[in-house]
Design a protein around this motif. Structure first.
Motif, PDB file in Angstrom:
ATOM      1  N   ASN A  39      44.139 -38.422   7.539  1.00 42.18           N
ATOM      2  CA  ASN A  39      42.773 -38.459   8.046  1.00 42.18           C
ATOM      3  C   ASN A  39      41.872 -38.992   6.927  1.00 42.18           C
ATOM      4  N   CYS A  64      41.963 -33.659   2.999  1.00 40.30           N
ATOM      5  CA  CYS A  64      40.783 -33.653   3.875  1.00 40.30           C
ATOM      6  C   CYS A  64      40.318 -32.230   4.188  1.00 40.30           C
ATOM      7  N   CYS A  83      42.671 -30.164   6.550  1.00 44.71           N
ATOM      8  CA  CYS A  83      43.873 -29.620   5.891  1.00 44.71           C
ATOM      9  C   CYS A  83      43.514 -28.488   4.931  1.00 44.71           C
ATOM     10  N   CYS A 139      47.656 -35.569   5.881  1.00 38.21           N
ATOM     11  CA  CYS A 139      47.618 -35.951   7.302  1.00 38.21           C
ATOM     12  C   CYS A 139      47.114 -37.375   7.555  1.00 38.21           C
ATOM     13  N   CYS A 152      43.794 -38.854   3.610  1.00 31.96           N
ATOM     14  CA  CYS A 152      44.287 -37.546   3.165  1.00 31.96           C
ATOM     15  C   CYS A 152      45.778 -37.645   2.838  1.00 31.96           C
TER      16      CYS A 152
HETATM   17 ZN   LIG Z   1      44.356 -33.892   6.001  1.00 36.73          ZN
END
Ligand SMILES: [Zn+2]
Length: 200
Positions: free
Chosen positions: A64, A71, A74, A62, A59
């Motif tokens: 992820n 993601c 988020c 973040c 992402c």
């Molecule tokens: Zn994210």
């Protein structure tokens, strides 16, 4: 030992035993499962593996794992964006999500500080974290790195870095055994650790 399997089977077994947690015995059982299943089923399995490999990335916000640029966490409008939980790896996000007591955002460092293995702060996603803290109105940062030496070193480093900003800084910990990784904590322990996080 001369392998008694057909060449293609032996080749597949040798690939499967590279997977985490798969020994030769398990690999042979997987091969038997593949042979027993329909062609369609196995084509689907192979296709799913390729799709994950080709479409999953980190992402942009973040780090992820994500199918697109940003993601699901988020993107989720119902989640608080003013609390950020810092973890070492994407798997830790999944572990905390399972405990279902956290409704904020994440920041995945993609590693931990380990002088022994030659990993320093520059190898982690710290710059983008500091940028997020500066740009957004963050109320609290929760440090949820592992309880092992690397995780504690990383937590200390981050605490020193973030403290001057005046943002509330907490560390989860109660109930997580010293020296252990987040991924081995069960949901109940983790949600308790999250609830009883302490100011640092
Ligand atoms: Zn994210």
């Amino acid at each position: 030992m001369v392998p008694h399997h057909a060449d293609s089977i032996e080749k597949l077994i040798n690939r499967l035993i590279k997977l985490p947690g798969i020994g030769r015995r398990s690999a042979e059982r997987i091969v038997a499962y593949i042979l027993d299943s329909s062609t369609e089923e196995i084509r689907g399995l192979a296709g799913s593996m390729m799709r994950v490999k080709e479409s999953i990335r980190f992402c942009r916000i973040c780090n992820n794992l994500s199918e697109g640029e940003i993601c699901k966490i988020c993107q989720d409008a119902h989640r608080r964006k003013d609390i950020i939980c810092i973890v070492e790896k994407p798997g830790d996000v999944a572990v905390i999500e399972k405990s279902a007591k956290y409704n904020g955002a994440y920041h995945v460092l993609l590693g931990s500080i380990s002088p022994l293995e030659g990993r320093g702060p520059a190898d982690l996603k710290i710059d983008s974290l500091l940028l997020r803290l500066k740009q957004n109105n963050i109320r609290e940062v929760i440090i949820a790195t592992d309880a092992d030496t690397e995780g504690e070193t990383t937590a200390l480093y981050l605490a020193k870095l973030i403290k001057p900003s005046g943002i509330k800084l907490t560390r989860i910990g109660v109930g997580i055994p010293v020296g252990s990784n987040l991924e081995y904590a069960d949901s109940a322990t983790l949600s308790k650790a999250m609830e009883s996080r302490q100011n640092i």
